[in-house]
Design an enzyme around this catalytic site. Structure first.
Site, PDB file in Angstrom:
ATOM      1  N   HIS A  52       0.871  -1.172   0.000  1.00 35.39           N
ATOM      2  CA  HIS A  52       0.000   0.000   0.000  1.00 35.39           C
ATOM      3  C   HIS A  52       0.910   1.225   0.000  1.00 35.39           C
ATOM      4  O   HIS A  52       1.989   1.193   0.589  1.00 35.39           O
ATOM      5  CB  HIS A  52      -0.894  -0.008   1.247  1.00 35.39           C
ATOM      6  N   CYS A 142      -3.273   3.148  -5.521  1.00 40.80           N
ATOM      7  CA  CYS A 142      -2.712   4.022  -4.487  1.00 40.80           C
ATOM      8  C   CYS A 142      -1.311   4.520  -4.845  1.00 40.80           C
ATOM      9  O   CYS A 142      -0.942   5.642  -4.513  1.00 40.80           O
ATOM     10  CB  CYS A 142      -2.721   3.336  -3.123  1.00 40.80           C
TER      11      CYS A 142
END
Length: 191
Positions: A52, A142
């Site tokens: 992430h 992301c």
């Protein structure tokens, strides 16, 4: 193998599991980091099946994308977030987003892309807090989000790897289909 396990394996492969050498430069949320993040830094957070990405704002806060349909706390480590179609931009404490996972400062594109001025990066990021955006693992994830803030250009190495992996899986599936078709025709010959 169930569809869910295939998806999880694909996420693990496509989104880039790190090797042991990379892990040596990683920080645990609970330990003091050798190098403190600076405003505008890219933060790579290592989840069990994917990475992430977030952008450090300062004073312990980051900005990142989280799924719209999950609470910020649930979205922190969910593999489901990789397959979400919508995301919301949130400002959160780095230590809360990292949780029990590890992270590192990773401005890996600085050699090929010139970072914008820190004040511009932060200003652009703050304008997006609370906004709902479309999310796509391959085209708008992301990593794309934070690199767009830092460089003014969306870049994602993990998306490129995913596209390569999908191409490989597609080619392999096609090859097996052709082989199965040939084998079936061979069995149906009368002699």
């Amino acid at each position: 193998m169930s569809p869910c396990s295939v998806i999880e394996e694909c996420a693990e492969f496509c989104c880039g599991m790190m090797d042991n050498q990379q892990r040596r430069t990683v920080h645990m949320a609970s330990s003091a980091a050798d190098e403190e993040p600076q405003p505008g830094d890219l933060i790579e957070i290592f989840r069990p099946a994917y990475q992430h990405w977030a952008l450090y704002l300062g004073d312990g806060y980051i900005i990142n994308l989280t799924p719209v349909d999950e609470s910020p706390a649930a979205a922190v480590s969910s593999v489901k977030s990789v397959f979400s179609r919508k995301a919301v931009v949130r400002m959160q404490l780095l230590k809360e987003v990292v949780g029990g996972d590890s992270y590192r400062i990773n401005n890996k594109y600085d050699d090929n892309h010139t970072p914008l001025a820190v004040s511009e990066i932060i200003q652009r990021a703050q304008l997006l807090i609370g906004q709902e955006l479309s999310y796509d693992l391959l085209g708008s994830n992301c990593e794309h989000f934070v690199t767009l803030l830092r460089y003014g250009e969306a870049v994602s190495e993990q998306a490129s790897r995913a596209i390569g992996a999908i191409s490989l899986v597609t080619a392999a599936a096609s090859a097996f289909s052709v082989l199965g078709l040939i084998n079936t025709r061979s069995r149906n010959r009368p002699f």
